[in-house]
Design a protein around this motif. Sequence first.
Motif, PDB file in Angstrom:
ATOM      1  N   GLU A   1      11.798  -6.744  -5.045  1.00  0.00           N
ATOM      2  CA  GLU A   1      10.367  -5.908  -4.866  1.00  0.00           C
ATOM      3  C   GLU A   1       9.560  -6.807  -3.979  1.00  0.00           C
ATOM      4  O   GLU A   1       9.630  -7.836  -3.904  1.00  0.00           O
ATOM      5  N   THR A   2       8.373  -6.234  -3.518  1.00  0.00           N
ATOM      6  CA  THR A   2       7.510  -6.812  -2.864  1.00  0.00           C
ATOM      7  C   THR A   2       6.107  -6.268  -2.867  1.00  0.00           C
ATOM      8  O   THR A   2       6.141  -4.828  -3.145  1.00  0.00           O
ATOM      9  N   LYS A   3       5.021  -6.975  -2.723  1.00  0.00           N
ATOM     10  CA  LYS A   3       3.452  -6.556  -2.605  1.00  0.00           C
ATOM     11  C   LYS A   3       3.404  -5.918  -1.446  1.00  0.00           C
ATOM     12  O   LYS A   3       2.407  -5.169  -1.240  1.00  0.00           O
TER      13      LYS A   3
ATOM     14  N   GLY B   1      12.098   8.109  -8.685  1.00  0.00           N
ATOM     15  CA  GLY B   1      12.648   8.221  -7.316  1.00  0.00           C
ATOM     16  C   GLY B   1      14.089   7.516  -7.613  1.00  0.00           C
ATOM     17  O   GLY B   1      14.519   6.920  -8.457  1.00  0.00           O
ATOM     18  N   ASP B   2      14.813   7.719  -6.587  1.00  0.00           N
ATOM     19  CA  ASP B   2      16.184   7.268  -6.621  1.00  0.00           C
ATOM     20  C   ASP B   2      16.354   5.675  -6.348  1.00  0.00           C
ATOM     21  O   ASP B   2      15.316   5.242  -6.034  1.00  0.00           O
ATOM     22  N   TRP B   3      17.493   5.260  -6.804  1.00  0.00           N
ATOM     23  CA  TRP B   3      17.736   3.760  -6.577  1.00  0.00           C
ATOM     24  C   TRP B   3      17.299   3.423  -5.116  1.00  0.00           C
ATOM     25  O   TRP B   3      17.858   3.812  -4.351  1.00  0.00           O
ATOM     26  N   GLY B   4      16.617   2.452  -5.160  1.00  0.00           N
ATOM     27  CA  GLY B   4      16.318   1.859  -3.832  1.00  0.00           C
ATOM     28  C   GLY B   4      15.117   2.477  -3.080  1.00  0.00           C
ATOM     29  O   GLY B   4      14.606   2.401  -1.699  1.00  0.00           O
ATOM     30  N   ALA B   5      14.430   3.511  -3.824  1.00  0.00           N
ATOM     31  CA  ALA B   5      12.948   4.366  -3.219  1.00  0.00           C
ATOM     32  C   ALA B   5      11.995   3.464  -3.053  1.00  0.00           C
ATOM     33  O   ALA B   5      10.938   3.793  -2.508  1.00  0.00           O
TER      34      ALA B   5
END
Length: 323
Positions: free
Chosen positions: A7-9, A40-44
Amino acid sequence: MFLADNETKVDLLNNEAIAKTIVELLRNRPEQPITVGVHGDWGAGKSSVLEMIEDQLDKNEETLCLKFNGWRFQGFEDAKIALIEGIVTGLVENRPALRKAGDAVKATFRRIDWLKVAKKAGGLAFTAFTGVPTPDQIETLVNGVEGLLADPGKIASVENAKAALATVTDVLKDEDTQTKNVPEEIEAFRKEFKALLKAAGVEQLVVLIDDLDRCLPDTAIETLEAVRLFVFTARTAFVVAADEAMIEYSVRKHFPDLPDTTGPQTYARNYLEKLIQVPFRIPALGDTETRIYVTLLLIGAEIGEDHASFGDLAHSASTDRRR
């Protein structure tokens, strides 16, 4: 080149608008309890949305933002107790004002210890009167209750198990614990938690729950049940990131005897919608968005996301996406 799936800001998926909208919703009436879903889906990009929410909320000193990842506790802790204890611990650690409320803090943690023992005592009670519990079961039950039993391994008979159960019952009826059943203890905990929020000077507590859709069904449901405990607590908000389909699957697995449907919706969907008051659904990426995202990932991995040029490029990409 290795691209980490973290994850990222930095908004690479054009989801900043969702994060800003959620923050505005939370801050509009901070005194009102609310639960928000990020679906949301995985990776969304659900985890990145939580990162952006946390980054924006941290700028407000009157708001305390805590993160909880149920997946990390899976198999090691009771998910419901882990979330409750994690919230109280985070509140105490992040608000020095609570050092002056030592008795209130101790009383709240005593409630949590009571709930820990109460839950496991039920299982021991059944086992003690139908067979001989294993030393591991006894040790799990009494772990953390100092001086309760010197050597759990010596319990090897129904009589000794009953004696251990009686000892645990005495702990559950400790004079410091004013009530003696779970509903009353939970209500007492809620009142003490409200008092802690007030003493800490927290205008709003926001708990971000991530990776719930990676948990086993029982862990996911226990975490949601813990959220339900706080749903009507003033100045407390939850943001739950999860794939709706996976949560519905967990509900069906945890409650296998439920009918398939009730009217136009399934029981599983109704369960989730009763808990999540405001859902936000992250849309799937289109071809253009996917190309921009992969390009930014490659460039960011090469020069670093903190590089000034990368920030300019990400801003330009966001402008192009909006256009």
